[in-house]
Design an enzyme around this catalytic site. Structure first.
Site, PDB file in Angstrom:
ATOM      1  N   CYS A 205      77.735 -30.553  49.029  1.00  0.00           N
ATOM      2  CA  CYS A 205      76.544 -31.387  48.884  1.00  0.00           C
ATOM      3  C   CYS A 205      76.664 -32.128  47.566  1.00  0.00           C
ATOM      4  O   CYS A 205      76.800 -31.528  46.516  1.00  0.00           O
ATOM      5  CB  CYS A 205      75.307 -30.497  48.882  1.00  0.00           C
ATOM      6  SG  CYS A 205      73.789 -31.308  48.434  1.00  0.00           S
TER       7      CYS A 205
ATOM      8  N   GLY B  52     101.225 -20.154  44.830  1.00  0.00           N
ATOM      9  CA  GLY B  52     101.232 -18.711  44.608  1.00  0.00           C
ATOM     10  C   GLY B  52      99.914 -18.028  44.938  1.00  0.00           C
ATOM     11  O   GLY B  52      99.887 -16.953  45.537  1.00  0.00           O
TER      12      GLY B  52
ATOM     13  N   GLN C 204      98.553 -23.363  52.900  1.00  0.00           N
ATOM     14  CA  GLN C 204      97.835 -22.343  53.666  1.00  0.00           C
ATOM     15  C   GLN C 204      98.785 -21.548  54.567  1.00  0.00           C
ATOM     16  O   GLN C 204      98.547 -20.378  54.840  1.00  0.00           O
ATOM     17  CB  GLN C 204      96.756 -22.997  54.535  1.00  0.00           C
ATOM     18  CG  GLN C 204      95.595 -23.597  53.762  1.00  0.00           C
ATOM     19  CD  GLN C 204      94.726 -22.547  53.083  1.00  0.00           C
ATOM     20  OE1 GLN C 204      94.707 -21.377  53.461  1.00  0.00           O
ATOM     21  NE2 GLN C 204      94.023 -22.973  52.037  1.00  0.00           N
TER      22      GLN C 204
END
Lengths: 491, 387
Positions: free
Chosen positions: B326, B202, B181
């Site tokens: 979920c 990338g 990140q």
């Protein structure tokens, strides 16, 4: 199953129908819990046997929101019976097909919330009736029947046979106690959910009645109290006497239905004196011994479809019709004690005080930890060594004494019976059965002025425990003349 | 399709057109294996080495320290398994891993744990920052390596990498940083911050999916986990994804040139979202308020379940990420939020909004309106919260 949601789901998510809480509902139901991540609530207004309005609220994933919205649309304005028939399959169809993998629980969740609202509606309708006991009005008409459905194979086939015989059937499951497996958890299988599924697969409307208070008052309290009083209770008898048939009749009357049915193995025979309980085709499954307390006016509207079938035939019917219940195991002896350890169960409810183990002449042979641990005829766990095996012959709760003796001392030739439920006239009684797995013995009966019925046995019977049932049969051995509770026994 | 606003750049970024242009020659009429001796092979080799230079330049490394992989996950796997394998014979069977790692690191560490390695799971505070003192205590003479992600992929918290790296270096323990990140969004200089290995990808910096790299500091030895023809100096066998690597190189070059401009622009948009969203009742920011990625906003929206909010916004044309998935047996709460001390229930109500270089102020403002609409409507639907 698809990976993503259908356009119908997204449409319901963005424009959900019937959102909100009704200001004055007469039924309110909630399912799921916040810790689980999903929660659904339905508030409903039932008038003239129809669902005038149904509103819902959901906290949860898109599937739950859409399923609640679709279900509210499906049931709004329908009759109560039509609404109670709406199944998970119907919601799925309304949402444009199967939900993505892992989202199917949304259907169960919203349907359960709606059905809990129905349950709440019936509870409000019943008020004290479902706690005090209900006799029924029998005003219902036509070939209509409320079939009790426990989630097992017998009750499922019962409903199926009735449907195939042309009855209009409504299925009902009773919520009796919290001891049922998984009943506290929102995500695990639950007997009520399973029974509802089974009913819906047959296209039947399904209702749940909450009888926990009634069951507590009439069955569980009596069960524990009996041991305290040195008696041997039979909770199935207590349930049939006060709970199951009365509740089914209550629902039948509420729906305008005539009959009630259960999956018991027994028959109802017609006689000049009215309906009488009779033995079923499958003698090995005979349940007349525990059904004797059904009041005559309720027996008159009761149907036992399995009375004409062998158990093996019932299982085959379930298999042939593809019922998922075909392979469920036989039910427990005592439904609220799943592990079968009823001593432990009783001990949790009452404080047992130690006392003496004595022989018939009053000589102290040893000590025991509490009379609740003993029942007449018991041989194990007496804790007194002797040359010949010792049996409990009497339990005396007042003096906290447990009386033991030799096997011979258990022999009984006379039984005093009270709380009698008559089907036929007393002179028809020819034999009496005093144990669940026993056989009837020939007897003569005499009614005493104080209401006790004395049975004099033609041959001795071992270990007749006060609190157990005594059921009298007719000369042909097929019909139940009367049943009652053993008050005393003598030799 | 109507105009859609993409605000999920932490999941993947759109392919930059300049990057695509750089890649195309290696896809159209492609020939030449980089391992071949002929001219076509040499051209492919040259393109890869040029890309290696660009990636190295982005993080302050030298080209010889960059190894190409199929992406961030493979780079993380290679780092952890490679570091572990290299020292296993010396008796080191202990590693230190933060509790907020991406699954690529977390699951690899769990794999090591199940094969007998002892794992110390480093805690984080309510903002998602690891505790330097705890790290110092956790490191042992037999610790094979430590792994702490540069910036968290969910809540966006940026770790004090300099201090973490110094603490590890003092104890002689190699530190792996998952910078998937962070790369292209935060300045990274491995010359200054002495991590042993560092993973990047990338498609998080406007490059192609399927191309990533692992930085391995000179002198740090790694076992390989993919065996074959000995490509990437034997560390990562397999014929190279030439177009992907070229794309990664082009994206890295562009990211380095535009880093300051992108950070400035994204920070503005990010803060606009934070201000607008947290002005709504029952909406709060997760992660560190200042030490966070320039593009990432992670919100807890009380009384609203994440999936329904994400799909609602999607239906209105706004694409954001959900904080937790979920699953069939109820929900699976995000381990990151749980590690930060949040309850399972709070964790079900988390959404991630991550801006990119091409988002506009107008898009952000219209998103905030949609966000308010969706939140209000879903709360009206909720039986739980009264906000």
């Amino acid at each position: 199953m698809p990976e993503t949601y259908s356009p119908e789901v997204i449409e319901h998510l963005v424009r959900p129908r019937n959102v909100g809480d009704l200001p004055e509902p007469n039924g309110l139901g909630e399912s799921g819990d916040a810790a689980c991540g999903d929660i659904a609530r339905f508030s409903i207004r039932i008038e003239d046997d129809a669902l005038r309005d149904a509103r819902y609220k959901v906290y949860g994933c898109a599937a739950c929101i859409a399923a609640g919205s679709a279900l509210s649309e499906l049931v709004n304005g329908k009759t109560l019976l039509e609404a109670a028939r709406v199944s998970k399959e119907d919601i799925k169809d309304a949402l444009g097909g199967p939900l993505p993998v892992g989202k199917e629980h949304a259907l169960t969740l919203v349907l359960d919330a709606l059905h809990k609202a129905f349950e709440d509606y019936w509870n409000r309708e019943a008020g004290a009736l479902l706690v005090e006991g209900y006799g029924g009005n029998g005003a219902g008409r036509g070939k209509t029947v409320v079939a009790a459905m426990s989630g097992g194979v017998d009750s499922a086939v019962t409903a199926l046979l009735l449907k195939e015989a042309g009855y209009e059937v409504a299925a009902v499951t009773f919520r009796l106690h919290d001891g049922e497996k998984g009943s506290r958890s929102c995500c695990s299988p639950d007997t009520v959910l399973f029974a509802r599924d089974t009913a819906h697969r047959m296209g039947l409307p399904h209702f749940t009645l909450n009888l926990k208070d009634l069951f507590q008052k009439r069955v569980m309290r009596d069960f524990v109290g009996s041991y305290e009083r040195g008696r041997t209770p039979n909770p199935c008898v207590a349930c049939n006497a006060h709970v199951k048939f009365h509740a089914a009749a209550f629902l039948a009357d509420g729906l305008g239905f005539r009959h009630v049915a259960t999956g018991h193995y027994a028959r109802v025979a017609e006689s000049p004196e009215g309906p009488a309980l009779a033995r079923p085709k499958d003698a090995t499954k005979d349940q007349t011994y525990v059904l004797w307390p059904i009041p005559k006016e309720l027996l008159a509207r009761t149907v036992f479809p399995l009375g004409d079938y062998e158990k093996t035939e019932v299982r085959r019917i379930a298999e042939d019709r593809g019922l998922a219940v075909a392979y469920t195991p036989e039910s427990q002896d005592i439904c609220f004690i799943p592990d079968g350890n009823y001593r432990k169960f009783v001990r949790k409810q009452v404080a047992a005080e130690p006392g003496e183990v004595v022989d018939g002449s009053g000589n102290v042979l040893g000590r025991h930890a509490g009379v609740v641990d003993f029942t007449v005829g018991q041989r194990r766990g007496i804790g007194v060594s002797a040359n010949t095996p010792l049996y409990v012959t009497e339990v005396r709760p007042r003096s906290k004494q447990v009386v033991v003796g030799r096997r011979k001392e258990l022999e009984v030739l006379e039984v005093g019976v009270r709380d009698i439920n008559w089907f036929l006239s007393p002179e028809e009684a020819r034999s009496v059965q005093v144990r669940y797995n026993g056989s009837p013995v020939e007897c003569e009966v005499e009614e005493l002025e104080d209401g006790e019925l004395v049975a004099r046995l033609a041959e001795p019977v071992m270990g007749v425990a006060p609190g157990q049932s005594a059921v009298f049969y007719s000369g042909d051995g097929e019909r139940v003349v009367a049943g009652g509770v053993v008050a005393r026994s003598g030799s | 399709m109507e105009q859609r606003v993409y605000l999920d750049h932490a999941a993947t970024t759109p392919l930059d057109e300049r990057v695509l242009a750089a890649m195309l020659p290696h896809l159209e009429g492609r020939r030449g294996n980089p391992s071949s001796l002929h001219a076509s092979g040499a051209a492919a080799r040259e393109a890869i080495e040029e890309a290696r230079e660009s990636v190295a330049a982005l993080i302050g490394a030298s080209a010889g320290e960059v190894f190409f992989t199929s992406g961030g996950t493979e780079a993380d796997n290679l780092a952890l398994l490679g570091l572990a394998g290299a020292v296993e014979d010396s008796g080191k069977r202990h590693i230190v891993v933060s509790q907020i790692e991406h699954a690529a690191v977390r699951e690899t560490a769990r794999h090591l744990e199940s094969s007998g390695w002892e794992v110390f799971w480093l805690a984080v505070d309510a903002d998602g920052l690891v505790d330097l003192d705890e790290l110092a205590v956790a490191l042992r003479p037999d610790t094979a390596f430590a792994a702490v992600m540069w910036a968290n992929n969910e809540v966006g918290t940026v770790q004090p990498m300099q201090e973490l790296a110094e603490t590890c270096a003092e104890r002689g323990v190699p530190l792996h940083a998952d910078a998937v990140q962070a790369a292209g969004r935060a300045p990274i200089d491995v010359e200054r911050i002495s991590v042993a290995t560092l993973a990047l990808s990338g498609h998080k910096l406007y490059g192609p999916q399927g191309a990533g790299a692992l930085y391995v500091r000179g002198g740090v030895s790694l076992d390989s986990v993919v065996f074959g023809g000995g490509q990437e100096k034997g560390l990562r066998s397999g014929t190279e994804n030439v177009a992907g690597i070229v794309g990664l190189g082009a994206a890295a070059r562009r990211a380095r040139e535009k880093l300051d401009e992108r950070v400035r622009r994204e920070t503005g948009l990010r803060d606009r979202i934070i201000a607008g969203a947290t002005a709504l009742p029952g909406v709060s920011l997760n992660g560190h308020p200042e030490r966070r990625l320039s593009n990432s906003v992670h919100l807890t929206v009380e009384g609203v379940e994440a999936e329904s909010l994400v799909l609602f916004l999607d239906a209105l044309g706004y694409e954001v990420g959900s904080g937790s998935a979920c699953a069939s047996a109820g929900h699976k709460a995000s381990p990151v939020l749980l590690a930060m001390g949040q309850g399972e229930h709070e964790a079900f109500s988390a959404v991630r909004i991550s801006v990119g270089k091409d988002n506009t102020v107008q898009e952000i403002d219209s998103f905030l309106e949609a966000f308010s609409t969706a939140t209000t409507q879903l709360r009206e639907l909720s039986p739980l919260t009264k906000i």
